[in-house]
Design an enzyme around this catalytic site. Structure first.
Site, PDB file in Angstrom:
ATOM      1  N   GLY A 209       0.825  -1.192   0.000  1.00 40.22           N
ATOM      2  CA  GLY A 209       0.000   0.000   0.000  1.00 40.22           C
ATOM      3  C   GLY A 209       0.860   1.243   0.000  1.00 40.22           C
ATOM      4  O   GLY A 209       2.046   1.207  -0.315  1.00 40.22           O
ATOM      5  N   ILE A 210       0.241   2.346   0.336  1.00 35.59           N
ATOM      6  CA  ILE A 210       0.985   3.599   0.418  1.00 35.59           C
ATOM      7  C   ILE A 210       1.148   3.989   1.876  1.00 35.59           C
ATOM      8  O   ILE A 210       0.342   3.610   2.729  1.00 35.59           O
ATOM      9  CB  ILE A 210       0.267   4.719  -0.363  1.00 35.59           C
ATOM     10  CG1 ILE A 210       1.195   5.932  -0.546  1.00 35.59           C
ATOM     11  CG2 ILE A 210      -1.030   5.132   0.340  1.00 35.59           C
ATOM     12  CD1 ILE A 210       0.707   6.920  -1.555  1.00 35.59           C
ATOM     13  N   GLY A 211       2.211   4.706   2.158  1.00 31.41           N
ATOM     14  CA  GLY A 211       2.439   5.147   3.521  1.00 31.41           C
ATOM     15  C   GLY A 211       3.795   4.733   4.029  1.00 31.41           C
ATOM     16  O   GLY A 211       4.606   4.122   3.322  1.00 31.41           O
ATOM     17  N   ILE A 213       4.825   2.547   6.396  1.00 32.82           N
ATOM     18  CA  ILE A 213       5.179   1.147   6.626  1.00 32.82           C
ATOM     19  C   ILE A 213       5.463   0.415   5.323  1.00 32.82           C
ATOM     20  O   ILE A 213       6.504  -0.260   5.198  1.00 32.82           O
ATOM     21  CB  ILE A 213       4.102   0.435   7.471  1.00 32.82           C
ATOM     22  CG1 ILE A 213       4.134   0.991   8.903  1.00 32.82           C
ATOM     23  CG2 ILE A 213       4.321  -1.074   7.478  1.00 32.82           C
ATOM     24  CD1 ILE A 213       3.044   0.455   9.797  1.00 32.82           C
ATOM     25  N   GLU A 232      -3.216  -3.713  -5.414  1.00 30.09           N
ATOM     26  CA  GLU A 232      -4.196  -2.736  -5.885  1.00 30.09           C
ATOM     27  C   GLU A 232      -3.544  -1.408  -6.194  1.00 30.09           C
ATOM     28  O   GLU A 232      -4.039  -0.638  -7.008  1.00 30.09           O
ATOM     29  CB  GLU A 232      -5.320  -2.559  -4.869  1.00 30.09           C
ATOM     30  CG  GLU A 232      -4.955  -1.810  -3.610  1.00 30.09           C
ATOM     31  CD  GLU A 232      -6.124  -1.718  -2.632  1.00 30.09           C
ATOM     32  OE1 GLU A 232      -6.962  -2.628  -2.627  1.00 30.09           O
ATOM     33  OE2 GLU A 232      -6.189  -0.724  -1.897  1.00 30.09           O
ATOM     34  N   GLY A 330      -9.353  -2.433  -0.028  1.00 26.47           N
ATOM     35  CA  GLY A 330      -8.988  -3.766  -0.497  1.00 26.47           C
ATOM     36  C   GLY A 330      -8.429  -4.662   0.581  1.00 26.47           C
ATOM     37  O   GLY A 330      -7.943  -5.751   0.281  1.00 26.47           O
TER      38      GLY A 330
END
Length: 629
Positions: A209-211, A213, A232, A330
């Site tokens: 994902g984004i961010g 972590i 995704e 998601g």
């Protein structure tokens, strides 16, 4: 297709009370929205549906409350969040993979889709560019498609195109795509990234994902091999890994050779990277997020985050109490897909605390008003800066102990007391898990022994059942050599006492073999501190098939180093005279024989004071070592 106007005649395109879709993520058609606002005339009560939008989100401002009624399928941005909290906007929870069916089955029929695309190519096709996701279904099922042609929109590969004949009206306006810069990392985020990277085997396929972590995880994958991506979304973090060949998708079992995604979000560097890049393919959310398709990737590793996780493993990720914060997105799609994948690993990764360390994210029970997004049955691992909790196949009691182990130390006693109220942890479980800081920042060491990989780490309360299994694996001969008699039972109560160790005083280390959620203890070494003499007594036991491979030697080296750091004066051991192998281990480490009162027992001692300032050599926190004895 209509000719390009300076502004559109919105009264011919929309009617009051219509429902419109606005493009997602970095593909918000701001020029179209500005044009609609400027030329709305008598239009009002237009329902706006969208997922995350990286934009000024002008349409949700109170100024336009008579023109727009917002229904967010995923809350993104403070303006939308505030509007939902104030009741000026709605939030509809749904799986990202199922949003297209809301449009196709007329549960949320769309009168128009407002989207941003690239200008048509020589064949008449426009690219949906950086955001295919649910935009693809919106343009397919909306009664009208109204587009902003943006020459700065990348042309992406995959199922990312719409023919100009399907577009009812358009304007052409250049618009720089919004950028999300790489985040700054703090130490605990780096640690989480390091722990997650240790769960990722070579050849795995990743969802990221984004961010902070996810970017931290990607940073620690530089030495991995043959990784793939089915996600995704993708961000800048994949670029260097693809260029270096770490991500080459060669071992993917679904879309081999291709990075598969539905949207990208990052900097201009990323947008330039995906432009006309044949190695990255964009597909609709109903395809990318389909749990069945996700599961077609063997060794699928899914990394998501959470607002809080309770001690049974329930995951809250879209709300803080009664305040809705984001959305389901998601997370469930990919957690379910990874659960069904051969060798798959659904991971929840999050800091152990919030609000500057004043609130634990691992909780005895979820906050009132919070909703469970991912069930306790879908999560295999929970990772914080304090380690990895393995939940798959664990009882509620074992889950609670695993999760307490990765909670912030200042909350562990409180969590244990809370969970004990519900009888998940028996009364004989008296201690919370404790770290051994001398093992280094990661809290464990990776070993290569005889060509196999093992972890050296502290024994902890969640190991109760594993220690029982370890005990019952021993032969009579091993039990006699270790205990000087032949014990016949290792009860839960006894096992619990042995794994509930005050590691700040005594020391209990183990070498484990962990493959996914399958864990087996291979060796245990411990010492007991004798405070009156500031000395300690040490003992070992190793699983029979690994005896003679150097595990006792490694454990002894580690315990000597830790005892010396703690200014222990001497280490003693009592070994049966016929146990030649163990005597050899001690004597090679420098132990001297002392006079013994028992003819069949050898008393050994190592003075540790010489090591107080120069520590004995022991494996470093992240190094691998190959020991064969």
């Amino acid at each position: 297709m209509a000719k390009t106007p300076k502004s559109l005649n919105w009264s011919q395109l929309l009617q009051s009370g219509n429902r419109i879709f606005i493009g997602s993520n970095a593909a918000v058609p701001n020029a179209l929205i500005d044009d609609l606002i400027s030329n709305a005339r008598q239009l009002h009560d237009i329902e706006v549906v969208h997922i995350q939008t990286i934009s000024d989100n002008k349409w949700v401002e109170e100024t336009y409350k008579d023109l727009f009624k917002v229904n967010s399928l995923f809350i993104g941005g403070d303006k939308v969040r505030q509007a939902v909290a104030e009741g000026r906007a709605d939030y509809t929870p749904c799986f990202l993979s199922e949003i297209p069916t809301l449009f196709s089955t007329n549960i949320l029929p769309l009168d128009a889709a407002l989207v941003m695309v690239s200008p048509p190519d020589e064949y008449g096709y426009c690219s949906l560019g950086v955001s295919v996701d649910v935009v693809s279904s919106a343009v397919r099922y909306a009664k009208k498609v109204i587009a902003q042609f943006n020459p700065l929109m990348p042309r992406t590969s995959g199922h990312a195109y719409i023919h100009k004949s399907k577009i009812d009206a358009f304007i052409e306006v250049s618009q720089s795509l919004p950028e999300v810069p790489a985040p700054e990392f703090e130490q605990r985020i780096e640690r989480i990234g390091q722990y997650v990277s240790m769960l990722i085997a070579d050849g795995s396929t990743l969802q990221i994902g984004i961010g902070k972590i996810p970017e931290a995880v990607l940073r620690y994958l530089g030495n991995h091999k043959n990784l793939g991506v089915h996600s995704e979304m993708i961000s800048d973090g994949i670029i260097d890994l693809m260029v270096k060949g770490v991500i080459n998708n060669s071992q993917k079992t679904f879309h081999p050779g291709k990075t598969v995604t539905s949207f990208c979000l990052g900097t201009k560097h990323l947008y330039d990277f995906v432009d006309r890049n044949p190695h990255i393919e964009f597909y609709p959310s109903e395809y990318v997020n389909s749990p069945t398709n996700i599961a077609r990737n063997d060794n699928m590793v899914v990394i998501n985050s959470a607002i809080e996780v309770d001690l049974t493993g329930q995951v809250v990720s879209d709300s803080i109490g009664y305040q809705f914060y984001s959305g389901i997105g998601g997370q469930v799609d990919f957690s379910r897909g990874a659960s069904m994948s051969k060798g798959g690993k659904p991971i929840i990764a999050m800091p152990a605390t919030a609000k500057n360390g004043t609130v634990s994210r691992i909780v005895a029970h979820i906050a009132q008003g919070s909703g469970v997004v991912t069930s306790r049955g879908h999560v295999h691992y929970v990772v914080t800066e304090y380690g990895v909790a393995s939940l798959r196949g664990k009882s509620i009691r074992e889950r609670a102990l695993e999760l307490i182990r990765v909670a912030h130390p200042k909350f562990r006693a409180e969590l244990l007391a809370e969970v004990r109220k519900h009888y998940w942890v028996p009364n004989y479980q008296v201690l919370t898990p404790m770290e051994v800081p001398e093992l280094g920042a990661v809290g464990l060491k990776i070993l290569k022994i005889g060509g196999e990989t093992f972890d050296l780490r502290p024994l902890n309360p969640a190991d109760e059942r594993r220690l029982q299994e370890f005990f019952y694996s021993h032969t009579k001969e091993t039990l006699l050599l270790r205990y000087n008699h032949h014990p016949k039972q290792m009860s839960r109560e006894k096992s619990s006492v042995l794994v509930s160790v005050d590691q700040s005083k005594d020391l209990a280390l183990c070498i484990v073999k962990q493959q996914g959620s399958v864990l087996e203890i291979q060796a245990v070494g411990r010492y007991y501190l004798i405070e009156s003499t500031q000395s300690c007594e040490v003992a070992f036991v190793t699983r029979e098939r690994h005896q003679g491979k150097g595990m006792a030697k490694i454990l002894l080296q580690e315990m000597i180093a830790i005892a010396a750091l703690r200014k222990v004066y001497a280490m003693t051991a009592f070994v049966r005279a016929e146990n030649k192998a163990m005597l050899s281990v001690f004597e090679k480490a420098g132990f001297q024989r002392l006079q013994s009162q028992e003819a069949d027992e050898v008393n050994l001692q190592l003075l540790l004071q010489p090591f107080w300032n120069t520590q004995p050599t022991a494996p470093s926190a992240t190094d691998s070592m190959d020991q064969q004895q």
